[in-house]
Design an enzyme around this catalytic site. Sequence first.
Site, PDB file in Angstrom:
ATOM      1  N   THR A  93      42.833  35.552  33.550  1.00  0.00           N
ATOM      2  CA  THR A  93      41.735  36.232  33.370  1.00  0.00           C
ATOM      3  C   THR A  93      42.265  37.762  32.326  1.00  0.00           C
ATOM      4  OG1 THR A  93      42.028  37.661  35.536  1.00  0.00           O
ATOM      5  CG2 THR A  93      40.400  35.789  35.575  1.00  0.00           C
ATOM      6  N   MET A  94      41.382  38.612  32.358  1.00  0.00           N
ATOM      7  CA  MET A  94      41.875  39.691  31.482  1.00  0.00           C
ATOM      8  C   MET A  94      42.767  40.455  32.424  1.00  0.00           C
ATOM      9  SD  MET A  94      39.905  40.089  28.658  1.00  0.00           S
ATOM     10  CE  MET A  94      39.896  41.792  28.207  1.00  0.00           C
ATOM     11  N   ASN A  95      43.711  40.945  31.696  1.00  0.00           N
ATOM     12  CA  ASN A  95      44.670  41.793  32.261  1.00  0.00           C
ATOM     13  C   ASN A  95      45.856  41.004  33.480  1.00  0.00           C
ATOM     14  OD1 ASN A  95      43.678  44.079  31.118  1.00  0.00           O
ATOM     15  ND2 ASN A  95      42.177  44.419  32.714  1.00  0.00           N
ATOM     16  N   GLY A 133      48.526  39.412  32.075  1.00  0.00           N
ATOM     17  CA  GLY A 133      49.743  39.507  31.508  1.00  0.00           C
ATOM     18  C   GLY A 133      49.940  38.416  30.529  1.00  0.00           C
ATOM     19  N   GLU A 192      45.275  34.370  22.501  1.00  0.00           N
ATOM     20  CA  GLU A 192      43.865  34.540  22.234  1.00  0.00           C
ATOM     21  C   GLU A 192      43.370  32.963  22.040  1.00  0.00           C
ATOM     22  OE1 GLU A 192      42.442  36.933  23.301  1.00  0.00           O
ATOM     23  OE2 GLU A 192      43.837  38.427  23.306  1.00  0.00           O
ATOM     24  N   ALA A 193      44.006  31.889  22.654  1.00  0.00           N
ATOM     25  CA  ALA A 193      43.639  30.718  22.455  1.00  0.00           C
ATOM     26  C   ALA A 193      42.180  30.143  22.824  1.00  0.00           C
ATOM     27  CB  ALA A 193      44.468  29.756  23.298  1.00  0.00           C
ATOM     28  N   CYS A 243      41.749  40.700  41.955  1.00  0.00           N
ATOM     29  CA  CYS A 243      40.438  41.142  41.756  1.00  0.00           C
ATOM     30  C   CYS A 243      40.443  42.826  41.660  1.00  0.00           C
ATOM     31  CB  CYS A 243      39.571  40.869  42.906  1.00  0.00           C
ATOM     32  SG  CYS A 243      37.910  41.255  42.852  1.00  0.00           S
ATOM     33  N   CYS A 262      39.036  43.901  45.254  1.00  0.00           N
ATOM     34  CA  CYS A 262      39.699  43.411  46.550  1.00  0.00           C
ATOM     35  C   CYS A 262      41.114  42.965  46.220  1.00  0.00           C
ATOM     36  CB  CYS A 262      39.064  42.631  47.386  1.00  0.00           C
ATOM     37  SG  CYS A 262      38.619  40.719  46.665  1.00  0.00           S
ATOM     38  N   CYS A 302      37.166  38.499  41.317  1.00  0.00           N
ATOM     39  CA  CYS A 302      37.242  37.065  42.360  1.00  0.00           C
ATOM     40  C   CYS A 302      35.698  36.658  42.203  1.00  0.00           C
ATOM     41  CB  CYS A 302      37.548  37.443  43.741  1.00  0.00           C
ATOM     42  SG  CYS A 302      36.556  38.415  44.700  1.00  0.00           S
TER      43      CYS A 302
END
Length: 196
Positions: free
Chosen positions: A10-12, A14, A86-87, A143, A146, A180
Site C-alpha cells: 500500500t502507500m507508505n 517503503g 510505480e509498476a 493501518c 489500528c 486495513c
Amino acid sequence: MAQLYFRYGTMNSGKSIEILKVAYNYEEQGKPVVLLTSRLDDRDEVGYISSRIGMRRKAYPIGNDTDIFDYIDDISPRPYCVLIDEAQFLTRANVYDLARIVDELDIPVMAFGLKNDFQNNLFEGSKYLLLLSDKIEEIKTICHYCSRKATMVLRMEDGEPVYEGVQVQIGGHESYISVCRKHWFNPPRERIVPLK
C-alpha cells in the site's frame, strides 16, 4: 535463470526505498542496473524515484507507448537487473515486455507498485504482474487507524474518505492513507484529520 518479481504494498509501505536499496546492493558489487519509473508520477519530478525519507535516483520515465523490451535490448553492456517503480501504472503491453526481458534476455526484472486502487480495484499493471510474475511478495505496513496490516488505500479529500472518482490521481500522504479492510469500509470519523 532470471525471473519476474512483483513486490506490492500500500502507500507508505517503503516500496521506493526498497527499490533504491536493491539498486545500491547490485551497484556496490559492480553490477549495473536499469531504473525505470512511470511518466505519470510527477509528485517529485518526472524521471526520478524518490522515497519519503529523502533518497532519490534518476530513472528512465516510461509511458503507455514505451517499448521497454527494445529499450533494454539496446543497452550495452546488459544490465544485471531491471528495477521498475510505480509498476501499477504499466499497461498490459508493458508487462508483456517485462516478461520478454526475463525470458528472452535472461535479465531479472523487479517491479514495485500498488496492487489495488482507492476503490479496491486492481490497476492494469498490477493485474498483469499478478498473472505473469514468477514471484510475488507483499511489502507490509500497518493501518493508519489500528495495528492491523494495511491492505487498502483510502483516498481523502478535506478529511473525508472518497470512494468514487478517477482511478489515477497522483498524490502522496496528503491524499491517501493506508488502511486495513475494516477501516476501509468504516473509517473512524472522529480520527479523520486532513493529512499534511
